[in-house]
Motif scaffolding. Structure first.
Motif, PDB file in Angstrom:
ATOM      1  N   LYS A 114     -54.776 -83.620-105.942  1.00 12.45           N
ATOM      2  CA  LYS A 114     -55.073 -83.507-107.365  1.00 12.45           C
ATOM      3  C   LYS A 114     -53.979 -82.800-108.171  1.00 12.45           C
ATOM      4  CE  LYS A 114     -59.008 -85.651-107.378  1.00 12.45           C
ATOM      5  NZ  LYS A 114     -59.376 -86.733-108.288  1.00 12.45           N
ATOM      6  N   GLY A 142     -63.289 -91.130-105.502  1.00  9.23           N
ATOM      7  CA  GLY A 142     -64.103 -90.162-106.231  1.00  9.23           C
ATOM      8  C   GLY A 142     -64.085 -90.598-107.689  1.00  9.23           C
ATOM      9  N   THR A 143     -63.063 -90.134-108.416  1.00  4.94           N
ATOM     10  CA  THR A 143     -62.851 -90.689-109.762  1.00  4.94           C
ATOM     11  C   THR A 143     -62.300 -92.105-109.660  1.00  4.94           C
ATOM     12  OG1 THR A 143     -60.541 -89.985-109.880  1.00  4.94           O
ATOM     13  CG2 THR A 143     -62.212 -88.398-110.612  1.00  4.94           C
ATOM     14  N   GLY A 144     -61.707 -92.432-108.517  1.00  2.00           N
ATOM     15  CA  GLY A 144     -61.075 -93.747-108.335  1.00  2.00           C
ATOM     16  C   GLY A 144     -59.593 -93.734-108.669  1.00  2.00           C
ATOM     17  N   THR A 172     -56.939 -92.212-107.281  1.00  2.00           N
ATOM     18  CA  THR A 172     -56.006 -92.377-106.161  1.00  2.00           C
ATOM     19  C   THR A 172     -55.914 -93.839-105.739  1.00  2.00           C
ATOM     20  OG1 THR A 172     -56.647 -90.196-105.326  1.00  2.00           O
ATOM     21  CG2 THR A 172     -55.490 -91.650-103.795  1.00  2.00           C
ATOM     22  N   SER A 211     -63.506 -85.387 -96.879  1.00  2.00           N
ATOM     23  CA  SER A 211     -63.222 -86.743 -97.354  1.00  2.00           C
ATOM     24  C   SER A 211     -62.085 -87.365 -96.548  1.00  2.00           C
ATOM     25  CB  SER A 211     -62.905 -86.744 -98.848  1.00  2.00           C
ATOM     26  OG  SER A 211     -61.695 -86.080 -99.104  1.00  2.00           O
TER      27      SER A 211
END
Ligand SMILES: Cc1ncc(COP(=O)(O)O)c(C=O)c1O
Length: 477
Positions: A44, A181-183, A185, A277
């Motif tokens: 991140k 997650g947020t997409g 990556t 993850s």
């Protein structure tokens, strides 16, 4: 001199390392991208820098400004570190499920942290996303990072993660595996690799089995930061704009047990201490590689370090309490008190939207059947196959207390029970020693407890059930 001028220059540029996989030699090689080696400890950092610098270019964030975000931790650490290096204030809103180590990390970078309850419906004003939006509105000079919908999130991976992988594998990558997650990556990295390879690289998502991205119902799961949880009372389930489904060829579900046992294996057998993850991603990558040949090349993204989960995934006590470990089979275990026939039945459970009248009927039927008239209760839907997960066992109902409340006029038979729940029942993992569970129930004076297997409730037991297995174990010896 071989030096860097600031911490910001140490974001990304992470190495790829070959993993030993169960089919090594026969299947495709798997290379892991070690994002925990970025300066802030996770993938991140890349989006924190990307989003902040884009906001600066757009004039949305100016000197003296405040960076605000709702984050499960890693984006917070990235934002806090970039904010510190650039002289901004940072305010971060987190769900209370976030590990203590992650929260402490944010504070160490000088960020202000607001903690709110996890597991609220998306519409709840106290949901971390709504709290962050409110703080941003009320704070002069504030900029809300909004990683879920900010194009600079997938953009950062398109500009950095994707090109790095292409260069490091000399263009030989054939498959990318990443959590969603947020997409950001998978979307940014995947898009770059598809473009660079003329569309031949396959992009595969790895997803907690109950997350909605892989077709699950969105019930809670135990791998932090990956997947998409859907609260049963959420009315409209909105997916992040940072997730570009058109880039993704397939999404593989991975159970919590598989993810957690995989991260433990990575640490013990390969010297890679990574987060939950990463376990999800590697479990999926091993499955992908097993179906390929030695000319293919799989890259899997390991988003963060295991150091911030030492009190969870790497703690046997935590795993045992949730029923992820089978425990010591030479002694009587809690799960032995639950015959297979009982496990196969749906768990008696009251949804918190049920009426007092409905709950009383269930509790009376329980007493008539000779069972303790106490039931677990919470937000899990009832009536189907779905078993409540540990965080959904948020309260309980007892016949005596509920009857008294009705008699005193504190509650009417048509009211929902949700506002009148008692404390949650004790929970024990199926692999925990029966003797310890019995001691705890006796000390607390409680007659009913929930048994968990793989984080899900599989049955109710009382002291008499535990006495019975202990007697049987004693007789067998
Ligand atoms: C540890 C970890 N794994 C996976 C992810 C998912 O990555 P993305 O949000 O880019 O889809 C995140 C995101 O927060 C994360 O922190």
């Amino acid at each position: 001199m071989d030096v860097h001028e600031s911490a910001l220059e140490l974001i990304g540029r992470t190495p790829l390392v070959r993993l030993r996989t169960p089919d090594d030699g026969r299947s495709a090689p798997v290379y892991a991208k070690l994002e925990y080696l970025s300066v802030g400890g996770s993938i991140k950092d890349r989006i924190a820098l990307g989003m902040i610098e884009q906001a600066e270019r757009d004039g949305l964030l100016r000197p003296g400004g405040t960076v605000i975000e709702a984050t499960s931790g890693n984006t917070g650490a990235g934002l806090a570190l970039v904010a510190a290096a650039k002289g901004y204030r940072a305010v971060l809103v987190l769900p209370d499920r976030t590990s203590a180590e992650k929260i402490a990390t944010l504070r160490a970078f000088g960020a202000e942290v607001e903690v709110r309850p996890a597991g609220l419906p998306a519409e709840d004003p106290e949901h971390p996303l709504n709290v962050a939006a409110r703080i941003a509105e009320q704070t002069p000079g504030a900029w809300l990072a909004g990683q879920y919908d900010n194009p600079a999130n997938p953009g950062a991976h398109y500009l950095t993660t994707g090109p790095e992988i292409w260069r490091q594998t000399d263009g030989r990558i054939t498959h990318l595996v990443s959590c969603i997650g947020t997409g950001g990556t998978i979307s940014g990295t995947g898009r770059y690799l598809k473009e660079a390879s003329g569309g031949t690289v396959r992009v595969i998502g790895a997803d907690p089995a109950s997350s909605v991205y892989s077709g699950g119902d969105g019930r809670p799961y135990f791998v932090e930061a990956a997947g998409h949880f859907r609260h049963p009372e959420t009315v409209e389930d909105v997916w992040p704009q940072s997730y570009h489904q058109d880039v993704v060829d397939d999404v593989l579900p991975v159970t919590d047990r598989d993810s957690l046992l995989t991260v433990r294996r990575l640490a013990r057998e390969q010297g890679l201490l990574v987060g939950g993850s990463a376990g999800t991603a590697v479990a999926a990558a091993e499955r992908v590689a097993a179906g390929l040949g030695p000319d293919d090349l799989v890259v899997v993204i390991l988003p963060d370090s295991g150091r911030q989960y030492l009190s969870k995934y790497f703690d046997d006590g935590w795993l045992l309490r949730l029923g992820f470990l089978d425990g010591d089979g030479s002694a009587a275990r809690v799960g032995d008190a639950l015959p297979a026939a009982v496990r196969a039945q749906p768990l008696p459970y009251v949804n918190r939207r049920a009426t007092v009248g409905e709950a009383l009927a269930l509790l009376r039927a329980r007493r008539a059947g000779g069972a303790e008239p106490v039931l677990p209760a919470g937000p899990c839907p009832t009536g189907g196959e779905r078993r409540p997960t540990a965080p959904e066992l948020s309260g309980s109902l007892a016949l005596d207390t509920l009857t008294r409340a009705v008699e005193l006029g504190q509650i009417a038979p048509g009211d929902p029970v949700g506002d009148h729940l008692g404390a949650p029942l004790p929970q024990f993992g199926a692999g925990q020693p029966a003797v310890a569970a019995l001691a705890e129930l006796t000390e607390r004076g409680v007659e009913t407890a929930v048994v968990l297997h793989d984080g899900q409730a599989v049955g109710l037991i009382g002291p008499q059930d535990l006495h019975a297995v202990l007697r049987a174990a004693g007789a067998a010896r």
